[in-house]
Write a protein that holds these residues in place. Structure first.
Motif, PDB file in Angstrom:
ATOM      1  N   ARG A 361      11.732  -2.908   2.680  1.00 40.73           N
ATOM      2  CA  ARG A 361      10.696  -1.986   2.220  1.00 40.73           C
ATOM      3  C   ARG A 361       9.552  -2.699   1.498  1.00 40.73           C
ATOM      4  O   ARG A 361       8.824  -2.093   0.718  1.00 40.73           O
ATOM      5  CB  ARG A 361      11.287  -0.897   1.304  1.00 40.73           C
ATOM      6  N   SER A 362       9.383  -3.991   1.775  1.00 39.45           N
ATOM      7  CA  SER A 362       8.299  -4.724   1.134  1.00 39.45           C
ATOM      8  C   SER A 362       7.054  -4.813   2.009  1.00 39.45           C
ATOM      9  O   SER A 362       6.020  -5.314   1.563  1.00 39.45           O
ATOM     10  CB  SER A 362       8.761  -6.139   0.766  1.00 39.45           C
ATOM     11  N   GLY A 363       7.142  -4.361   3.272  1.00 36.46           N
ATOM     12  CA  GLY A 363       6.002  -4.430   4.174  1.00 36.46           C
ATOM     13  C   GLY A 363       6.216  -5.371   5.345  1.00 36.46           C
ATOM     14  O   GLY A 363       5.278  -5.659   6.097  1.00 36.46           O
ATOM     15  N   THR A 364       7.441  -5.859   5.527  1.00 34.06           N
ATOM     16  CA  THR A 364       7.705  -6.812   6.605  1.00 34.06           C
ATOM     17  C   THR A 364       7.516  -6.186   7.984  1.00 34.06           C
ATOM     18  O   THR A 364       7.042  -6.848   8.906  1.00 34.06           O
ATOM     19  CB  THR A 364       9.123  -7.389   6.488  1.00 34.06           C
ATOM     20  N   ARG A 471       5.724  -7.331  -2.534  1.00 33.85           N
ATOM     21  CA  ARG A 471       5.177  -6.028  -2.904  1.00 33.85           C
ATOM     22  C   ARG A 471       5.595  -5.757  -4.340  1.00 33.85           C
ATOM     23  O   ARG A 471       6.583  -6.329  -4.834  1.00 33.85           O
ATOM     24  CB  ARG A 471       5.731  -4.952  -1.949  1.00 33.85           C
ATOM     25  N   HIS A 472       4.873  -4.902  -5.028  1.00 37.77           N
ATOM     26  CA  HIS A 472       5.227  -4.610  -6.420  1.00 37.77           C
ATOM     27  C   HIS A 472       6.725  -4.281  -6.495  1.00 37.77           C
ATOM     28  O   HIS A 472       7.218  -3.393  -5.791  1.00 37.77           O
ATOM     29  CB  HIS A 472       4.411  -3.434  -6.943  1.00 37.77           C
ATOM     30  N   PRO A 473       7.484  -5.000  -7.344  1.00 37.80           N
ATOM     31  CA  PRO A 473       8.934  -4.778  -7.400  1.00 37.80           C
ATOM     32  C   PRO A 473       9.347  -3.336  -7.645  1.00 37.80           C
ATOM     33  O   PRO A 473      10.353  -2.872  -7.101  1.00 37.80           O
ATOM     34  CB  PRO A 473       9.380  -5.700  -8.541  1.00 37.80           C
ATOM     35  N   LEU A 474       8.593  -2.592  -8.449  1.00 38.57           N
ATOM     36  CA  LEU A 474       8.957  -1.195  -8.695  1.00 38.57           C
ATOM     37  C   LEU A 474       8.754  -0.341  -7.444  1.00 38.57           C
ATOM     38  O   LEU A 474       9.522   0.588  -7.185  1.00 38.57           O
ATOM     39  CB  LEU A 474       8.161  -0.634  -9.870  1.00 38.57           C
ATOM     40  N   GLU A 526      -0.081  -5.405  -1.030  1.00 43.13           N
ATOM     41  CA  GLU A 526      -1.267  -4.735  -1.576  1.00 43.13           C
ATOM     42  C   GLU A 526      -2.554  -5.434  -1.126  1.00 43.13           C
ATOM     43  O   GLU A 526      -3.572  -4.788  -0.905  1.00 43.13           O
ATOM     44  CB  GLU A 526      -1.201  -4.706  -3.106  1.00 43.13           C
ATOM     45  N   ASP A 527      -2.497  -6.764  -0.992  1.00 48.66           N
ATOM     46  CA  ASP A 527      -3.682  -7.507  -0.555  1.00 48.66           C
ATOM     47  C   ASP A 527      -3.996  -7.213   0.912  1.00 48.66           C
ATOM     48  O   ASP A 527      -5.173  -7.118   1.291  1.00 48.66           O
ATOM     49  CB  ASP A 527      -3.462  -9.008  -0.743  1.00 48.66           C
ATOM     50  N   ILE A 528      -2.969  -7.076   1.727  1.00 50.07           N
ATOM     51  CA  ILE A 528      -3.186  -6.738   3.140  1.00 50.07           C
ATOM     52  C   ILE A 528      -3.853  -5.370   3.247  1.00 50.07           C
ATOM     53  O   ILE A 528      -4.791  -5.171   4.024  1.00 50.07           O
ATOM     54  CB  ILE A 528      -1.863  -6.754   3.921  1.00 50.07           C
ATOM     55  N   VAL A 529      -3.366  -4.413   2.459  1.00 50.72           N
ATOM     56  CA  VAL A 529      -3.939  -3.069   2.491  1.00 50.72           C
ATOM     57  C   VAL A 529      -5.397  -3.096   2.039  1.00 50.72           C
ATOM     58  O   VAL A 529      -6.254  -2.405   2.604  1.00 50.72           O
ATOM     59  CB  VAL A 529      -3.101  -2.108   1.618  1.00 50.72           C
TER      60      VAL A 529
END
Length: 608
Positions: A361-364, A471-474, A526-529
């Motif tokens: 769930r980190s964006g992989t 990705r933000h850990p939270l 977040e940088d990709i977004v």
């Protein structure tokens, strides 16, 4: 005082504990010693066959009290308990039958099927493999292997067993066609899967599970109208069937009709006879509530879903095993040792691996969807091959040690090129899986938490790009909590254990980076977004690939991503999942002390 109980066994078999789960198999006499009981066993079998279940049960209990290893009585009592839904008792009885008679193919298949149904794919596979060894020309042995390997994210190997079952049967039973169709859907071979579903339903139009599987395939392929039509057929056969209603809710959610989706889940609850929603329904409800901003209710649904899953499965975080493995990896992969450990030679020709690393769930999945839209990149998806290599490494190096310590055998003269052999095994499996598209020069391996084995990957593929998605850990912890996942030593059932495993993996990655030379690129979700093209160009350049604008429209990539993110990556890039955790801060309070050092180390803040 004896630790053994003379009372009834806790598993619910109806036998005394000393003759059931506390039985010492070494005390069993030879089968010939219970021959005098065979007439009673035959009577129990006959009673069971004609429906006299109570009498059959009484006779089996009498026989097993005198001869706990009597196979016929165990088999009948197992069937009775299974039919009664007494899962623990059924499993205990069939396990004993397999231990007593390891070549009993029926019992072996039954045990594999029970374990598969309970979600224990690892042990189910062990017994299913043994079933194939015992009965290599039995279609059911191959069908079970197909089922288990498909659900274990190895659909290409599962396909082999399904096709072998069809070959052995000599005809095309509808249920096996439907199983193969689901397998092909999981490989992204939608057109082939659709043809098999059509054939299966033509042969057996009243099988609800087949219609449901077909509807789920159409939903993943974004044909929501056809999915609805198939669900209509299924609901006509089984009104208020919870699985049909659940997927109806999923379809409504995909079309963003969240109110209708929630209303359908309410229908499931109304028909649940007071048992409430199941795990999957609760998690789906939470995700729907999250989309409409009802965050407190969403979190309550997530928490209820996780509680119910733990109650039903008993699956808890294997904290000691996770800590021990990471400690052993850190102890072996040190700069001093690695200076004298050989590396595999560069690949001369053929497809080249790109490893997309990251916590679930980190964006992989999004990154893989972007990269595999490139004409030179094929998506491997969640390949289990690194894990397979780690498991087989001691045997291939002829080492008495376990992984990772077995890598010390690379210093032996006859194993000095052992990493080349491991690399070649991995690449041979890639060729066998057959997912490379024409013209592709690279493929992705996106198995979640492959970063645990990042050191091994770097030894086998020293030139392969390692793209680590952060990705933000939270956000990661919240997203894992809202989905049903088994990766990471079963950490996903509690906020605290997700956070603990996240920190464990981040520390291990930092250890590898400190101790090894790696071709490593960290990329923040977040940088990709915020600037997709900039970071896409950065990743492609890192992998020595030219820029291709098609990667920017990754949502048009029609491949099926076999992850919980399959629906999100079918949409254009959006920013609503950035800092999704903020409305949930009060609920995430228990894990902030665990995660705060990692949050700050990665350059994030708690109040973004």
């Amino acid at each position: 005082m004896s630790v053994f109980s003379s009372g009834p066994c806790a598993c619910g078999s109806g036998l005394r504990a000393v003759g059931c789960c506390q039985l010492d198999l070494n005390t069993l006499g030879p089968a010939s010693g219970s021959r005098h009981l065979l007439p009673v066993v035959d009577e129990a079998i006959a009673c069971h066959a004609r429906g006299a279940v109570a009498e059959a049960e009484r006779l089996c209990l009498e026989v097993l009290e005198l001869a706990p290893g009597q196979g016929g009585a165990l088999a009948v009592l197992y069937q009775i308990r299974k039919a009664q839904g007494a899962a623990s008792a059924a499993e205990a009885l069939v396990r004993r039958l397999v231990l007593i008679d390891p070549n009993n193919v029926w019992a072996t298949q039954e045990l594999a099927l029970l374990l598969f149904s309970s979600g224990d794919l690892g042990e189910a596979e062990i017994h299913a493999r043994n079933g194939v060894r015992i009965a290599p020309v039995d279609p059911q042995s191959h069908n079970l292997m197909g089922m288990i390997l498909t659900e274990a994210n190895r659909p290409q190997v599962g396909e082999f067993h399904y096709r072998r079952a069809l070959e052995l049967l000599g005809d095309r039973p509808a249920i096996l066609l439907a199983n193969l169709a689901w397998n092909l859907k999981n490989q992204g071979r939608i057109a082939e899967a659709r043809a098999l579903y059509e054939e299966s339903v033509a042969h057996a139009p009243a099988v609800v599970q087949t219609l449901l599987g077909w509807a789920r395939m159409e939903e993943t392929d974004r044909d929501f109208a056809r999915a609805d039509a198939l669900l209509d057929q299924a609901e006509a056969l089984a009104p208020a069937h919870p699985s049909v209603l659940l997927h109806r809710a999923v379809v409504r959610g995909r079309t963003k009709d969240y109110a209708a989706a929630l209303a359908i889940l309410d229908r499931i609850e109304q028909h649940s006879a007071g048992e409430g929603l199941g795990t999957n329904e609760l998690l789906e409800k939470g995700r729907l509530l999250d989309k409409i901003g009802r965050h407190d209710e969403a979190f309550a649904a997530f928490a209820a879903g996780k509680r119910k899953h733990v109650e039903q499965s008993g699956a808890l975080y294997l904290a000691d095993e996770a800590a021990q493995m990471t400690a052993r990896l850190k102890a072996f992969f040190t700069s001093g040792r690695l200076r004298i450990v050989p590396r595999a030679k560069p690949i001369g020709s053929g497809p080249r691996a790109m490893f997309i690393l990251g916590f679930p769930r980190s964006g992989t999945t999004m990154v893989e969807q972007m990269l595999s839209a490139h004409p030179q990149v094929s998506a491997g998806d969640e390949l289990p091959l690194v894990h397979d290599v780690a498991n087989m490494l001691p045997r291939m190096l002829n080492s008495p040690l376990a992984y990772p310590e077995a890598l010390a055998d690379l210093w032996m003269g006859d194993q000095h090129e052992g990493l080349d052999n491991l690399r070649d095994y991995y690449l041979q499996r890639i060729r066998q899986l057959g997912f490379m598209k024409p013209g592709a020069t690279h493929f992705t391996d996106k198995m979640p938490l492959n970063e645990m084995h990042m050191g091994l990957i770097a030894l086998i593929f020293p030139d392969a790009p390692l793209i680590h998605v952060l990705r933000h850990p939270l956000d990661v912890v919240l997203s894992v909590y809202s989905n049903h996942l088994t990766h990471g030593f079963y950490c996903s059932n509690a906020l605290e254990t997700i956070a603990q495993h996240y920190v464990l993996m981040l520390d291990l990655v930092e250890h590898y980076r400190r101790e090894m030379t790696l071709k490593y690129l960290p990329v923040r979700y977040e940088d990709i977004v915020a600037d997709q093209e900039k970071h896409l160009r950065r990743m492609l350049a890192f992998a020595d690939l030219p820029f291709d604008a098609r990667c920017l429209s990754f949502h048009e990539n029609r491949r099926y991503a076999r992850t919980a993110s399959y629906a999100q990556v079918a949409e254009p890039l959006y920013d609503r999942s950035r800092f999704r955790y903020i409305p949930y801060l009060k609920h995430l309070a228990p894990v902030i002390p665990i995660l705060e050092p990692a949050i700050l180390r990665l350059g994030y803040s708690i109040h973004a």
